[in-house]
Design an enzyme around this catalytic site. Structure first.
Site, mmCIF file in Angstrom:
data_model
loop_
_atom_site.group_PDB
_atom_site.id
_atom_site.type_symbol
_atom_site.label_atom_id
_atom_site.label_comp_id
_atom_site.label_asym_id
_atom_site.label_seq_id
_atom_site.Cartn_x
_atom_site.Cartn_y
_atom_site.Cartn_z
ATOM 1 N N ARG A 167 0.846 -1.192 0.000
ATOM 2 C CA ARG A 167 0.000 0.000 0.000
ATOM 3 C C ARG A 167 0.886 1.248 0.000
ATOM 4 O O ARG A 167 2.024 1.215 0.465
ATOM 5 C CB ARG A 167 -0.907 0.011 1.225
ATOM 6 N N LYS A 191 -1.715 -2.792 8.061
ATOM 7 C CA LYS A 191 -2.881 -2.405 8.842
ATOM 8 C C LYS A 191 -2.903 -3.154 10.169
ATOM 9 O O LYS A 191 -2.514 -4.318 10.248
ATOM 10 C CB LYS A 191 -4.164 -2.710 8.053
ATOM 11 N N HIS A 262 -2.751 2.372 -5.855
ATOM 12 C CA HIS A 262 -3.582 1.205 -5.552
ATOM 13 C C HIS A 262 -3.798 0.361 -6.807
ATOM 14 O O HIS A 262 -3.930 -0.859 -6.724
ATOM 15 C CB HIS A 262 -4.919 1.650 -4.962
ATOM 16 N N ARG A 265 -0.996 -1.937 -7.040
ATOM 17 C CA ARG A 265 -1.202 -3.048 -6.095
ATOM 18 C C ARG A 265 -2.122 -4.099 -6.721
ATOM 19 O O ARG A 265 -1.837 -5.300 -6.682
ATOM 20 C CB ARG A 265 -1.794 -2.489 -4.810
ATOM 21 N N HIS A 288 -3.555 -9.126 3.410
ATOM 22 C CA HIS A 288 -4.990 -9.221 3.639
ATOM 23 C C HIS A 288 -5.273 -10.124 4.841
ATOM 24 O O HIS A 288 -4.708 -11.212 4.951
ATOM 25 C CB HIS A 288 -5.700 -9.808 2.416
ATOM 26 N N TYR A 297 -9.299 -10.743 -6.969
ATOM 27 C CA TYR A 297 -8.334 -10.728 -8.067
ATOM 28 C C TYR A 297 -8.504 -11.932 -8.983
ATOM 29 O O TYR A 297 -8.141 -11.878 -10.150
ATOM 30 C CB TYR A 297 -6.910 -10.672 -7.508
#
Length: 316
Positions: A167, A191, A262, A265, A288, A297
């Site tokens: 990110r 995150k 993004h 990514r 994730h 994806y």
């Protein structure tokens, strides 16, 4: 800007009767739930929007909040054209705040229990095809010269974003010590302050080494610290500047709309899956928490397959 000045700026639009609650909630997010500074600022912004709307409706205290007010707040944003994803995120922020406020005794009951927002649009992420991505990286490399150190930096940024799928916030937070050049890996803080190790390839390694040897020293200043990527004044490069770099690089050929970090990514993930990578390996690479997030994806790959089939098969 100092930490206190940042807090003051974040709550500048919050009515006085709500400011203490917003500050307390922000401390809860940062210290007890380990949310990033970016996430805390986003929550502050959503709450500032809610309480500003409430004040316009004559509300002068937390105890007056009710479901009707929350719905009118979301409705007002819908009228101004807010996207479904934005409405869903803001509703989630308010629900989290209200649950916390009840636990802290600031609210007697939770007015957000029956608050509903539109479902997020399930859109396929934009990706660049392999020839497009290759052209972007080739143009950047051809333009990179030690006489203009920012060009070396920009090339390394593009290579790393595509090589790792990190990110933009993770990229700008990287320090020099986060690089393991021998193993060609990055230590990334994602995150929820979750740390992961991400590999990168030979072209990215070359671009990164060139930046560190011939580019970064020219921009570094006394207060630069360990930041991997620096701006023109020697400070840590910010996310907005990275977005500008990527948009400019992807729009250079004029053949279509520009793409942001993004999109790179998404592009990295899609190309990995197209090349046969395991879905769980891509999940780990992207950081994730849920495999379901990564599975979108696979839909991109299927859509590409269907498009090729329709174009090539005589009885499609």
């Amino acid at each position: 800007m100092s930490e206190q000045e940042q807090r003051d700026a974040d709550t500048a639009d919050v009515p006085p009767w709500a400011a203490a609650a917003v500050d307390g909630f922000a401390r809860h997010l940062a210290l007890e739930r380990g949310r990033s500074a970016h996430t805390v600022r986003a929550y502050r912004s959503d709450l500032a929007s809610l309480f500003t709307h409430a004040a316009r409706q004559g509300v002068d205290g937390l105890d007056v909040l009710d479901l009707g007010l929350l719905r009118s707040w979301l409705g007002a944003q819908t009228d101004t054209g807010a996207a479904r994803s934005s409405l869903a995120r803001r509703a989630a922020a308010v629900r989290t705040f209200c649950r916390w406020a009840v636990r802290e005794g600031l609210l007697d009951t939770d007015p957000s229990v029956r608050l509903r927002a539109p479902r997020r649009d399930r859109t396929l992420p934009a990706v660049l095809r392999e020839p497009q991505m290759s052209a972007v990286l080739t143009r950047a490399a051809d333009a990179a010269t030690p006489e203009h150190p920012a060009t070396l930096r920009d090339t390394a940024i593009l290579e790393l974003l595509y090589a790792t799928g990190v990110r933009v916030g993770e990229l700008t937070a990287l320090d020099i010590d986060d690089i393991d050049a021998e193993r060609r890996t990055l230590r990334v803080l994602g995150k929820g302050n979750k740390e992961r190790t991400v590999p990168y390839g030979v072209p990215a390694a070359r671009a990164l080494d060139t930046w560190l040897v011939s580019g970064r020293p020219a921009l570094a200043r006394e207060g630069s610290g360990p930041a991997l990527f620096l701006g023109a004044r020697g400070g840590r490069l910010d996310q907005r500047r990275v977005r500008d770099i990527v948009h400019r690089a992807t729009a250079a050929d004029g053949r279509g709309p520009s793409a942001g970090p993004h999109a790179l990514r998404h592009t990295a993930a899609t190309h990995l899956l197209d090349g046969g990578a395991d879905l769980r390996a891509v999940q780990e690479l992207l950081g994730h928490s849920s495999l379901a997030t990564t599975q979108i994806y696979t839909h991109v790959s299927v859509e590409r397959l269907r498009a090729s089939y329709r174009q090539a098969h005589p009885r499609a």
